[in-house]
Write an enzyme that holds these catalytic residues in place. Structure first.
Site: not given
Ligand code: NAD
Length: 427
Positions: A109
């Site tokens: 990561k």
């Molecule tokens: P992203 O940046 O696209 O979205 C994150 C979202 O969380 C945004 O909408 C942001 O505004 C929101 N957020 C931040 N603070 C917040 C709060 N206080 N209340 C509510 N929402 C809030 O990120 P993502 O890619 O969607 O990833 C989200 C999670 O999923 C992370 O933990 C990431 O590690 C995990 N993840 C992502 C992927 C992927 O393929 N993108 C894969 C596995 C795990």
């Protein structure tokens, strides 16, 4: 969003989860020593020229937790709260996530301490390129393969892939996954994490007779980024009613359901690319505190923002029957126990959100073959892999009479341990 405190430190959580499963497996000290600690942690200072001519230094990290089962694999996060421990924890989870779904990768990561929203596109590009250039010798299709995470996207992966390729004067698409479709990306990658999560939710609902089928199930989603928004869209298309959503700029509810197409289009068009002021254009109520989205009266809750959101403070107020962890580490161990005692079915992160890395694997395979599949083929493979992983974990949970999270670690640790032992120690 509440910032994790020391007791909720992501790495502490990750180690606790590991130890619980390792104890059940009765691993010896030597076995634990071979697979628990991160293999390599790199910290760099990244000087970037800003648009006004000044130079700003950003802190960057890359952790390679394990390369036992294959090259390190894991996203790069751009977020102001990134810490070395968070990156270590996320790398650790990647090792076991890849093992749970059986894709031939280890875990890694990366992260940069930055709020990407404060940077111009040009500044963001220079930062992304500098990050890869600074650590080019760490990465590579057979060594360590990054992908997007919170705050990064396909465009950033394109800049990173270009930097890496130019550095080695070659065309090396398999060095980075999550690239745009027209730059050797994979069909289905954009929605893969959400699609994989929905396959798990579907299996859980069929398996545990949660009292509802997906049609008409009520869903709440925290985080409306890549994972949360597409999970909502797919579930909505399958007939589920999304009654609450939130992002960093607010939380919104409508007990009759929020149209996900409308919400996605709103975010796409909004200058902030968030749900800010959504209540002004859509028939929704706005929470005074967006954390309330977690406490809605729903069948399915999808935390899809950041870690340590469900804690001992709010776990008791959670009413969902199923929690599908889109985010990594959204539930603290204390909250996990409370929810388990309440009979809530948690599909743990290392299983629920493994669809992204699964299609990253399929992208890497296609890049190396130079032959590309259509979306149907990719999704068929994704479904096969996710459904098998779900049932591997479910049957292990029943066999050992443990929660699904512990079962997922049992499955994954066994796979990593056996490979580490077969390989043995070099020199
Ligand atoms: P992203 O940046 O696209 O979205 C994150 C979202 O969380 C945004 O909408 C942001 O505004 C929101 N957020 C931040 N603070 C917040 C709060 N206080 N209340 C509510 N929402 C809030 O990120 P993502 O890619 O969607 O990833 C989200 C999670 O999923 C992370 O933990 C990431 O590690 C995990 N993840 C992502 C992927 C992927 O393929 N993108 C894969 C596995 C795990």
């Amino acid at each position: 969003m509440s910032k994790p405190t020391m007791t909720m430190n992501a790495f502490v959580i990750a180690i606790k989860q590991f130890d619980e499963a390792a104890k059940i497996l009765k691993l010896t000290e030597n076995q634990v020593a071979m697979i628990k600690e991160p293999r390599r942690m790199t910290e760099v200072s990244l000087p970037v020229r800003m648009d006004d001519g000044s130079i700003r230094i950003f802190k960057g990290y890359r952790c390679q937790h394990s390369i036992a089962r294959g090259p390190a694999k894991g996203g790069i996060r751009f977020h102001p709260n990134v810490t070395a421990d968070e990156v270590r924890a996320l790398a650790f989870w990647m090792t076991y996530k890849c093992a749970v779904v059986g894709v031939p990768f280890g875990g890694g990561k990366g992260g940069v301490v930055v709020d990407p929203r404060e940077l111009s596109t040009n500044e963001l590009e220079r930062l992304a390129r500098r990050y890869i250039a600074e650590m080019a010798d760490l990465f590579g299709p057979d060594m360590d393969v990054p992908a997007p995470d919170v705050g990064t996207n396909a465009q950033i992966m394109a800049w990173m892939m270009d930097t890496y390729s130019m550095h080695y004067k070659n065309f090396l698409p398999a060095a980075i996954t999550g690239k745009p479709l027209n730059l050797c990306g994979s069909e289905g990658r954009k929605k893969s994490t959400s699609q994989g999560l929905v396959y798990c939710v579907r299996e859980m609902i069929q398996h545990e007779h949660v009292g509802k089928d997906l049609k008409n199930a009520k869903v709440a989603i925290q985080g409306f980024g890549n994972v949360g928004s597409y999970a909502g869209e797919i579930l909505n298309r399958m007939g589920a009613s999304i009654v609450a959503i939130s992002d960093a700029d607010g939380g919104f509810y409508n007990e009759k359901g929020i149209n996900m197409k409308t919400a996605l289009e709103y975010v796409e068009k909004s200058p902030t690319k968030t749900l800010k002021d959504f209540e002004k254009v859509c028939k929704v109520g706005k929470y005074d505190d967006q954390m309330k989205v977690l406490e809605e009266e729903v069948d399915i809750l999808i935390p899809a923002a950041l870690e340590a959101q469900i804690t001992q403070e709010n776990a008791d107020r959670i009413k969902a029957k199923v929690i599908a962890e889109g985010a990594n580490g959204p539930t603290t161990p204390e909250a996990d126990e409370i929810l388990y005692q309440k009979g809530v079915h948690i599909i743990p992160d290392i299983l629920a959100n493994a669809g992204g890395v699964t299609v990253s694997y399929l992208e890497w395979v296609q890049n190396r073959m130079g032959y590309y599949w259509d979306e149907e083929t990719v999704n068929r493979d994704l479904e096969r892999i996710m459904v098998k992983a779900f049932h591997d974990v479910m049957s292990t949970a029943k066999e050992y009479r443990v929660k699904m999270r512990t079962a997922a670690f049992i499955v994954a640790i066994e796979r990593v341990r056996s490979v580490a032992e077969i390989r043995g120690l070099y020199a």
